[in-house]
Design a protein around this motif. Sequence first.
Motif, PDB file in Angstrom:
ATOM      1  N   GLU A 187     -33.546  13.704 -63.123  1.00 43.21           N
ATOM      2  CA  GLU A 187     -33.561  13.881 -64.572  1.00 43.21           C
ATOM      3  C   GLU A 187     -33.494  12.505 -65.213  1.00 43.21           C
ATOM      4  N   THR A 189     -33.033  10.518 -68.647  1.00 43.88           N
ATOM      5  CA  THR A 189     -32.587  10.727 -70.027  1.00 43.88           C
ATOM      6  C   THR A 189     -32.663   9.428 -70.809  1.00 43.88           C
ATOM      7  N   LYS A 210     -39.981   7.483 -74.785  1.00 47.25           N
ATOM      8  CA  LYS A 210     -39.986   8.254 -73.554  1.00 47.25           C
ATOM      9  C   LYS A 210     -41.409   8.552 -73.115  1.00 47.25           C
ATOM     10  N   ILE A 214     -42.771   7.547 -69.529  1.00 47.01           N
ATOM     11  CA  ILE A 214     -43.214   8.599 -68.605  1.00 47.01           C
ATOM     12  C   ILE A 214     -44.691   8.393 -68.262  1.00 47.01           C
ATOM     13  N   VAL A 279     -44.049  15.647 -63.402  1.00 53.20           N
ATOM     14  CA  VAL A 279     -43.161  15.943 -64.530  1.00 53.20           C
ATOM     15  C   VAL A 279     -43.177  17.450 -64.714  1.00 53.20           C
ATOM     16  N   SER A 281     -40.688  19.212 -66.639  1.00 56.58           N
ATOM     17  CA  SER A 281     -40.285  19.598 -67.991  1.00 56.58           C
ATOM     18  C   SER A 281     -39.856  18.395 -68.804  1.00 56.58           C
ATOM     19  N   VAL A 282     -39.997  18.523 -70.119  1.00 55.65           N
ATOM     20  CA  VAL A 282     -39.534  17.498 -71.061  1.00 55.65           C
ATOM     21  C   VAL A 282     -38.696  18.233 -72.101  1.00 55.65           C
ATOM     22  N   ASN A 283     -37.475  17.770 -72.330  1.00 59.23           N
ATOM     23  CA  ASN A 283     -36.580  18.508 -73.234  1.00 59.23           C
ATOM     24  C   ASN A 283     -35.972  17.618 -74.303  1.00 59.23           C
ATOM     25  N   SER A 297     -34.936  14.173 -72.535  1.00 57.19           N
ATOM     26  CA  SER A 297     -34.855  14.083 -71.078  1.00 57.19           C
ATOM     27  C   SER A 297     -36.089  14.696 -70.445  1.00 57.19           C
ATOM     28  N   ALA A 298     -36.354  14.280 -69.231  1.00 57.99           N
ATOM     29  CA  ALA A 298     -37.498  14.826 -68.499  1.00 57.99           C
ATOM     30  C   ALA A 298     -37.054  15.093 -67.071  1.00 57.99           C
TER      31      ALA A 298
END
Length: 440
Positions: A187, A189, A210, A214, A279, A281-283, A297-298
């Motif tokens: 993760e 962040t 980010k 990424i 990747v 998920s990205v949140n 976060s990813a």
Amino acid sequence: MHRSVTGNERSAGLFFSTVARQKGLHVEVLTDEPASFNFTASLYPLESKKPNIILLNHIDVVPATEEVEDLYTYPPFSGAIADGKVWGRGAIDNKGMGVMQLLALGEFIDLASGVDLPFNITMLSVSGEETGGYTGAKIISDKFLDYLNPVAVYGEGGSGIPGILVRHPDRKLFGVSVAFKRSLWLELTLRNVTSGHGAVPPDNYVVKDKIISINRLVESNRKIMFSETTRRMFYELGEMEGGLRGLALRNMWLFRPLVIPAMKREEIVYSLITNTLTVTSVNTPNGPPNQIPQEISAVLDCRLLPDTTTEDFLKDIRKTLDNEKVKIRVLHERERVYPTEIDQYYYYMKEALEKVYPGAGVLPILAPASNDNNYFRQHGIPAYGILPVFISVDLLETIHNVDERIPVDALEKGVATYIELIRIIIDSKFNDTAINHNFK
Ligand SMILES: [Zn+2]
């Protein structure tokens, strides 16, 4: 009906172990719980403590969603036999393999009761493989290893497939897996306190930052790495291929400027010589559309080659991210396990496959995902991953999918391969020239 979806193995395990006992094998139930039923069926009792050759399979299957049962030609838990095939969950993965092992072992019961062989052969059926082996192979390797006394394990892995060799597209090829890529979930962040309104965007804010970092990760060129396993794999593939292409494959390292662009187009091959990163998920915290979040976060699903340490991999990621503010947390990782060093047990299987499938090629491979074999490799026990059947890619794709099925004649060939394997092992242990031949 035994719907042995992971966590519900007991009734199928009881059924299978009863069949093994009725055949005359020495059956021992090692754990007996609804969600963890593990048993052995052997030529000699385990107390004999003979060096033990293990035929490993798993009882559990992945679910088959009830609501979509009408998608299935035959109900997924029926085990219907039709059109020359066995249909249903586990037909290939992995009950089919368990049945092959059991039927083959059954052929040697009379011999074993007449002759005191200097080794044992045991079918080991475990729970929980589909969710990481924690209720099955892990328990066995943690608590029963001394008792089981394994010297080699034949478990799940590659199978026979056609169409790999360009110059000989019809030649059957069996990949015996001796190493796996392991998973590492991260993760990432990024926190950055900036002004919070979307109407006046600050120069730097977390979402933008980010995305840039990424992107850098995803776009970065994956380092090409050859391990002993992949070097050997490509070398043997090259020998089978022959010609110019074969020459390039055999000397992949030398020819890499020529070969690598082609490799990149073949994702499966490319993934065997690189660490991969996806990747998933990205949140950001939930907020109105005009609010700039202060944190993002990813989650990354990374798959590492056997030679790569987590430390080295993280170092590379930090370098590529080039952003000290990104915090990296390890969510989960599979332990690093050394590849199996090919020994006589590999050659026994190779010989058996070549006997049952004349003209077939057999080579050691690196598998893209981990399985139960690793729990034995972890303890230095050689483990070979191979489903000894030759089936089309179409059928292989039914694994974990709708209409999983296996042709009856493929099952029969699988039984024949295990019988041949056991016969070769018995011969070799009684015949020095055979052993020397296999070590050549
Ligand atoms: Zn499986």
